[in-house]
Design a protein around this motif. Structure first.
Motif, PDB file in Angstrom:
ATOM      1  N   ILE A  27       0.834  -1.200   0.000  1.00  0.00           N
ATOM      2  CA  ILE A  27       0.000   0.000   0.000  1.00  0.00           C
ATOM      3  C   ILE A  27       0.873   1.257   0.000  1.00  0.00           C
ATOM      4  CG2 ILE A  27      -1.970  -1.084   1.113  1.00  0.00           C
ATOM      5  CD1 ILE A  27      -1.088   0.247   3.751  1.00  0.00           C
ATOM      6  N   LYS A  28       0.333   2.308  -0.581  1.00  0.00           N
ATOM      7  CA  LYS A  28       1.002   3.606  -0.590  1.00  0.00           C
ATOM      8  C   LYS A  28       0.813   4.264   0.772  1.00  0.00           C
ATOM      9  CE  LYS A  28       0.647   8.240  -2.635  1.00  0.00           C
ATOM     10  NZ  LYS A  28       2.097   8.464  -2.592  1.00  0.00           N
ATOM     11  N   ILE A  29       1.892   4.843   1.287  1.00  0.00           N
ATOM     12  CA  ILE A  29       1.845   5.543   2.563  1.00  0.00           C
ATOM     13  C   ILE A  29       1.823   7.057   2.308  1.00  0.00           C
ATOM     14  CG2 ILE A  29       3.072   6.011   4.723  1.00  0.00           C
ATOM     15  CD1 ILE A  29       1.740   3.228   4.542  1.00  0.00           C
ATOM     16  N   ASP A  30       0.808   7.727   2.848  1.00  0.00           N
ATOM     17  CA  ASP A  30       0.669   9.172   2.665  1.00  0.00           C
ATOM     18  C   ASP A  30       1.547   9.968   3.619  1.00  0.00           C
ATOM     19  OD1 ASP A  30      -1.409   9.000   0.669  1.00  0.00           O
ATOM     20  OD2 ASP A  30      -2.807   8.487   2.276  1.00  0.00           O
ATOM     21  N   GLN A  31       1.567   9.555   4.889  1.00  0.00           N
ATOM     22  CA  GLN A  31       2.292  10.298   5.904  1.00  0.00           C
ATOM     23  C   GLN A  31       3.102   9.341   6.777  1.00  0.00           C
ATOM     24  OE1 GLN A  31       0.308  13.668   7.859  1.00  0.00           O
ATOM     25  NE2 GLN A  31      -1.609  13.041   6.902  1.00  0.00           N
ATOM     26  N   THR A  32       4.168   9.861   7.373  1.00  0.00           N
ATOM     27  CA  THR A  32       4.947   9.080   8.326  1.00  0.00           C
ATOM     28  C   THR A  32       5.211   9.926   9.572  1.00  0.00           C
ATOM     29  OG1 THR A  32       7.143   9.764   7.526  1.00  0.00           O
ATOM     30  CG2 THR A  32       6.143   7.823   6.487  1.00  0.00           C
ATOM     31  N   LEU A  33       5.449   9.217  10.670  1.00  0.00           N
ATOM     32  CA  LEU A  33       5.947   9.892  11.870  1.00  0.00           C
ATOM     33  C   LEU A  33       7.064   9.056  12.471  1.00  0.00           C
ATOM     34  CD1 LEU A  33       5.044   8.563  14.866  1.00  0.00           C
ATOM     35  CD2 LEU A  33       2.825   9.486  14.231  1.00  0.00           C
ATOM     36  N   THR A  34       8.007   9.742  13.065  1.00  0.00           N
ATOM     37  CA  THR A  34       9.055   9.089  13.847  1.00  0.00           C
ATOM     38  C   THR A  34       9.155   9.817  15.179  1.00  0.00           C
ATOM     39  OG1 THR A  34      10.789  10.535  12.950  1.00  0.00           O
ATOM     40  CG2 THR A  34      10.411   8.438  11.819  1.00  0.00           C
ATOM     41  N   GLN A  35       9.716   9.142  16.175  1.00  0.00           N
ATOM     42  CA  GLN A  35      10.062   9.813  17.422  1.00  0.00           C
ATOM     43  C   GLN A  35      11.547   9.568  17.690  1.00  0.00           C
ATOM     44  OE1 GLN A  35      10.831   7.297  19.444  1.00  0.00           O
ATOM     45  NE2 GLN A  35       9.186   5.790  19.590  1.00  0.00           N
ATOM     46  N   ASP A  36      12.093  10.292  18.656  1.00  0.00           N
ATOM     47  CA  ASP A  36      13.546  10.308  18.812  1.00  0.00           C
ATOM     48  C   ASP A  36      14.133   8.989  19.302  1.00  0.00           C
ATOM     49  OD1 ASP A  36      11.960  11.380  20.984  1.00  0.00           O
ATOM     50  OD2 ASP A  36      13.790  11.649  22.112  1.00  0.00           O
ATOM     51  N   SER A  37      13.347   8.166  19.989  1.00  0.00           N
ATOM     52  CA  SER A  37      13.858   6.896  20.470  1.00  0.00           C
ATOM     53  C   SER A  37      14.137   5.937  19.316  1.00  0.00           C
ATOM     54  CB  SER A  37      12.861   6.279  21.448  1.00  0.00           C
ATOM     55  OG  SER A  37      13.307   5.024  21.890  1.00  0.00           O
ATOM     56  N   THR A  38      13.290   5.960  18.305  1.00  0.00           N
ATOM     57  CA  THR A  38      13.478   5.115  17.120  1.00  0.00           C
ATOM     58  C   THR A  38      13.967   5.915  15.916  1.00  0.00           C
ATOM     59  OG1 THR A  38      11.161   5.453  16.523  1.00  0.00           O
ATOM     60  CG2 THR A  38      11.666   3.501  17.833  1.00  0.00           C
ATOM     61  N   GLY A  39      13.905   7.241  16.023  1.00  0.00           N
ATOM     62  CA  GLY A  39      14.139   8.088  14.858  1.00  0.00           C
ATOM     63  C   GLY A  39      15.557   8.110  14.354  1.00  0.00           C
ATOM     64  N   THR A  40      16.541   8.113  15.269  1.00  0.00           N
ATOM     65  CA  THR A  40      17.922   8.190  14.785  1.00  0.00           C
ATOM     66  C   THR A  40      18.232   7.024  13.859  1.00  0.00           C
ATOM     67  OG1 THR A  40      18.578   7.167  16.886  1.00  0.00           O
ATOM     68  CG2 THR A  40      18.883   9.531  16.687  1.00  0.00           C
ATOM     69  N   MET A  41      17.817   5.830  14.259  1.00  0.00           N
ATOM     70  CA  MET A  41      18.086   4.658  13.436  1.00  0.00           C
ATOM     71  C   MET A  41      17.343   4.749  12.106  1.00  0.00           C
ATOM     72  SD  MET A  41      20.211   2.272  13.943  1.00  0.00           S
ATOM     73  CE  MET A  41      20.409   2.590  15.682  1.00  0.00           C
ATOM     74  N   ALA A  42      16.094   5.213  12.135  1.00  0.00           N
ATOM     75  CA  ALA A  42      15.303   5.328  10.905  1.00  0.00           C
ATOM     76  C   ALA A  42      15.958   6.289   9.924  1.00  0.00           C
ATOM     77  CB  ALA A  42      13.882   5.784  11.232  1.00  0.00           C
ATOM     78  N   TYR A  43      16.474   7.406  10.434  1.00  0.00           N
ATOM     79  CA  TYR A  43      17.073   8.399   9.526  1.00  0.00           C
ATOM     80  C   TYR A  43      18.460   7.985   9.060  1.00  0.00           C
ATOM     81  CZ  TYR A  43      13.024  11.196  10.505  1.00  0.00           C
ATOM     82  OH  TYR A  43      11.717  11.618  10.601  1.00  0.00           O
ATOM     83  N   LEU A  44      19.195   7.232   9.873  1.00  0.00           N
ATOM     84  CA  LEU A  44      20.448   6.655   9.383  1.00  0.00           C
ATOM     85  C   LEU A  44      20.165   5.714   8.219  1.00  0.00           C
ATOM     86  CD1 LEU A  44      22.233   5.886  12.784  1.00  0.00           C
ATOM     87  CD2 LEU A  44      23.042   7.488  11.042  1.00  0.00           C
ATOM     88  N   GLN A  45      19.081   4.949   8.335  1.00  0.00           N
ATOM     89  CA  GLN A  45      18.702   4.032   7.260  1.00  0.00           C
ATOM     90  C   GLN A  45      18.207   4.798   6.034  1.00  0.00           C
ATOM     91  OE1 GLN A  45      16.023   1.959   9.830  1.00  0.00           O
ATOM     92  NE2 GLN A  45      17.426   0.268  10.219  1.00  0.00           N
ATOM     93  N   LEU A  46      17.476   5.893   6.263  1.00  0.00           N
ATOM     94  CA  LEU A  46      17.021   6.723   5.142  1.00  0.00           C
ATOM     95  C   LEU A  46      18.214   7.296   4.383  1.00  0.00           C
ATOM     96  CD1 LEU A  46      14.567   8.117   3.706  1.00  0.00           C
ATOM     97  CD2 LEU A  46      14.951  10.049   5.246  1.00  0.00           C
ATOM     98  N   GLU A  47      19.204   7.774   5.121  1.00  0.00           N
ATOM     99  CA  GLU A  47      20.398   8.328   4.467  1.00  0.00           C
ATOM    100  C   GLU A  47      21.082   7.283   3.596  1.00  0.00           C
ATOM    101  OE1 GLU A  47      22.733  11.607   6.771  1.00  0.00           O
ATOM    102  OE2 GLU A  47      22.208  10.050   8.228  1.00  0.00           O
ATOM    103  N   ALA A  48      21.070   6.034   4.052  1.00  0.00           N
ATOM    104  CA  ALA A  48      21.743   4.962   3.310  1.00  0.00           C
ATOM    105  C   ALA A  48      21.052   4.647   1.990  1.00  0.00           C
ATOM    106  CB  ALA A  48      21.804   3.705   4.174  1.00  0.00           C
ATOM    107  N   MET A  49      19.829   5.150   1.803  1.00  0.00           N
ATOM    108  CA  MET A  49      19.071   4.858   0.574  1.00  0.00           C
ATOM    109  C   MET A  49      19.402   5.808  -0.569  1.00  0.00           C
ATOM    110  SD  MET A  49      15.405   3.905   2.301  1.00  0.00           S
ATOM    111  CE  MET A  49      15.372   2.744   3.675  1.00  0.00           C
ATOM    112  N   GLY A  50      20.108   6.879  -0.267  1.00  0.00           N
ATOM    113  CA  GLY A  50      20.594   7.756  -1.324  1.00  0.00           C
ATOM    114  C   GLY A  50      19.539   8.587  -2.027  1.00  0.00           C
ATOM    115  N   ILE A  51      18.454   8.968  -1.340  1.00  0.00           N
ATOM    116  CA  ILE A  51      17.441   9.825  -1.957  1.00  0.00           C
ATOM    117  C   ILE A  51      17.720  11.285  -1.618  1.00  0.00           C
ATOM    118  CG2 ILE A  51      15.711   8.000  -1.810  1.00  0.00           C
ATOM    119  CD1 ILE A  51      14.395   9.725   0.441  1.00  0.00           C
ATOM    120  N   ASP A  52      17.072  12.195  -2.356  1.00  0.00           N
ATOM    121  CA  ASP A  52      17.255  13.629  -2.109  1.00  0.00           C
ATOM    122  C   ASP A  52      16.215  14.177  -1.138  1.00  0.00           C
ATOM    123  OD1 ASP A  52      19.382  13.742  -3.923  1.00  0.00           O
ATOM    124  OD2 ASP A  52      18.003  13.966  -5.615  1.00  0.00           O
TER     125      ASP A  52
END
Length: 645
Positions: A27-52
């Motif tokens: 399914i297509k996701i319209d919105q996302t949320l993160t919080q700081d306890s899980t967020g650092t890891m999520a954004y490290l993984q996002l950076e590894a995907m190479g998107i702008d």
């Protein structure tokens, strides 16, 4: 065929698979949320995907968990999240603005949208008619990058609400009653859709309490229709133009149905140490109370705290009780301050905490030794409060406030108060603590502190797996058991090497040492393994310690997905009796794995005992490919590069 609301919204977001023929769909996701306890890891993984830039309609990063500044780690993580959000087009809710689910409900929720959040209580937004699902950080990062989110088609259970709540009985009692009926594992693979004549009496904050704590059922999500009550809320938030009416078709089909007569409900409490261990307050008795904590993403709305203020007004809390209160958002706190309700709360002797998760995740206010703590939270798992010997009861704001006055667990119906002004025509609107991302993030510098370490990545799966049982656990193991979360450990959520030293610490302090001495191995468990939080650290820390597979009687949904994302094979006993035949340090061997993953069964040889047993694999074809690749991030990179597994 007349459709229920969940599948109506799901169909509009379907991008892969067929609901008629496929069990797993994207399914297509319209919105996302993160919080700081899980967020650092999520954004490290996002950076590894190479998107702008993120590809969602809107993505929001919240800071609400790691709020105690005992060292540099939390402040560094917050700065990392703020700068990486700015770079990739993510809104940033600053520390002090409030709990992610409360603020999202107030300022970002949208009927008919899909929301994926790196927090298990993301279904809170189902209270306004969203499909809101909690997931691991990697799944959320992939959604931000434009990827689909894959779910197994859930059954939909209709919860028919009839009658009207009596005074001093609340929506918290509704969801506690559902938990009493269904249990913490009874909702696995299901969605709970609320319907019935009683909806006209339930405000959005009341509905959100129910959908929030629906996570404790093990459910995929919970959802209410978007109706006149929803419109009232959106108008009061200055967002009336974002409202959309949504409801199930008449005579819609459901897989299951339960009915709850609200007029028959009494004040309830969940007894230690499980949210489904529910009884009526009058049956539990007037036990002495040491601490009362009011707040969390379950019960920290303006409506909740106005009730608390009106109960406490003119009264003082008992001399033996510590009462702490954390409003859910800055909007709630400031409105209470402006209308005088906060003064009534403070005058009672309550201590006011900042607008954050706080005690709910062990971030301060741990109870004393052997203390009884009444909490308006959603979980009372063993050790979650930060005190292993504490007994935590989950209750409504009404029960909590009245009990704080009397010093003992008290049925609030004996306390005569008629609530007034619980809703408003217009909330105080001030979004100054929500930072919009830069239009051009290319030149934004992402700031990383020294505590932020790379996340562990698995290797490609081989033909043979060997290893010993390095831990054997019982039923209902939570992610709090697997990767404890308190004020000492939360600052290290972006440092898996350090965090792994405390993996399973509340069950077996020798587990990390044993895992390292044996080069990893297997974990064996019982029913509902991995219930609770969405924290993928409960998969990443075992991965770092070399865990190759987990064999249990059954899994909780999010944790199983996180294991797959980390490349750890989730297996279930074909015969549950085989669990009893296994001992710590038994040596296993599984051969021909690559050929047999698709067969849904594997044979596990117990070399120590010279016998074998069968395990089943409940995996989609995509999940099989993910495991072969060594995890979802590696699988995604392989697909992106156009290679075949």
């Amino acid at each position: 065929m007349a459709e229920n609301l969940f599948y109506k919204i799901l169909k509009k977001h379907l991008v892969e698979g067929n609901l008629s023929t496929n069990n797993s769909v994207g399914i297509k996701i319209d919105q996302t949320l993160t919080q700081d306890s899980t967020g650092t890891m999520a954004y490290l993984q996002l950076e590894a995907m190479g998107i702008d830039k993120v590809k969602t309609k809107k993505s929001v990063a919240f800071v609400d968990h790691n709020m105690l500044q005992q060292g540099f780690e939390n402040a560094d993580d917050h700065k990392y999240i703020q700068t990486v959000a700015d770079k990739y087009g993510v809104y940033f809710s600053r520390p002090g603005n409030g709990i992610c689910h409360q603020v999202f409900l107030e300022r970002f929720s949208t009927p008919g949208d899909t929301l994926l959040g790196s927090d298990s209580h993301t279904p809170t937004a189902g209270g306004v008619g969203m499909i809101a699902i909690g997931a691991g950080g990697l799944d959320v990062a992939l959604a931000m990058a434009g990827g689909a989110y894959y779910i197994n088609k859930p059954k939909v259970c209709k919860v028919n609400l009839i009658g009207k709540l009596n005074n001093m009985v609340s929506s918290k009692d509704i969801i506690l009653e559902v938990l009493r009926k269904v249990s913490v594992k009874g909702g696995v693979g299901k969605v709970f859709e609320y319907c019935g004549e009683s909806l006209k009496y339930l405000s959005v904050p009341q509905r959100a309490t129910i959908t929030n704590m629906g996570a404790e059922l093990g459910a995929t999500t919970s959802i209410f229709p978007s109706d006149e009550k929803t419109l009232e809320f959106f108008k009061a938030q200055g967002r009336g133009d974002e409202w959309l009416e949504l409801k199930a078709d008449e005579n819609a089909t459901y897989d299951e149905e339960i009915t709850i007569d609200l007029s028959q409900l009494k004040p309830l409490a969940a007894i230690p140490h499980s949210p489904d261990n529910v009884d009526e307050v009058e049956n539990i008795g007037e036990i002495k109370v040491d601490q009362v904590a009011i707040g969390s993403c379950t019960n920290s709305s303006y409506e909740d705290l106005m009730k608390v203020a009106q109960i406490l007004k003119g009264h003082k809390i008992h001399k033996d009780v510590n009462l702490v209160i954390a409003p859910g958002s800055r909007q709630v706190m400031e409105m209470l301050a402006r209308n005088g309700a906060l003064a009534d709360i403070i005058s009672s002797g309550a201590r006011i905490l900042e607008n954050s998760c706080g005690p709910c995740i062990g971030m301060g206010q741990s109870p004393g030794t052997n203390a009884v703590s009444l909490r308006t939270f959603n979980r009372n798992f063993y050790g979650r409060s930060g005190t292993l010997s504490a007994n935590v009861y989950l209750v409504s704001p009404e029960v909590a406030a009245v009990s704080a006055i009397y010093g003992k667990l008290t049925d609030p119906r004996k306390f005569d108060v008629k609530f007034e002004n619980l809703t408003v025509d217009k909330f105080l609107i001030d979004d100054s603590m929500i930072v919009k991302p830069s239009i051009d993030g290319e030149n934004v510098e992402v700031i990383r502190g020294p505590n932020i370490k790379p996340f562990p990545v698995n290797t490609e799966l081989g033909e043979v797996l060997q290893g010993k049982i390095i831990l054997k656990v019982e039923d209902n193991i939570t992610t709090d058991h697997i990767m404890p979360s308190d004020s000492k450990l939360l600052p290290f959520r972006s440092n898996i090497p350090h965090l792994s030293n405390y993996c399973f610490n509340t069950i077996d302090t020798q587990f990390p040492k044993r895992a390292k001495e044996n080069d990893g191995g297997f974990i064996v468990g019982g029913e509902n393994y991995g219930q609770g939080s969405s924290r993928e650290h409960a998969a990443l820390a075992p991965l770092y310690l070399g865990v190759k597979g987990v064999i249990v009687k059954s899994f909780a949904r999010i944790h199983k997905a996180n294991l797959i994302n980390s490349g750890i094979i989730p297996m279930e006993f074909l015969d549950a009796k085989d669990y009893e035949k296994l001992d710590l340090l038994d040596k296993f061997e599984i051969v021909d794995i690559l050929d047999n993953l698709n067969s849904k069964e594997l044979e596990v040889k117990n070399i120590t005992k010279e016998n074998s047993f069968k395990v089943k694999l409940d995996l989609s074809s995509k999940e099989v490919e993910i495991l072969k690749a060594g995890g979802k991030l590696k699988y995604t990179k392989i697909k992106t590069e156009g290679k075949l597994i």
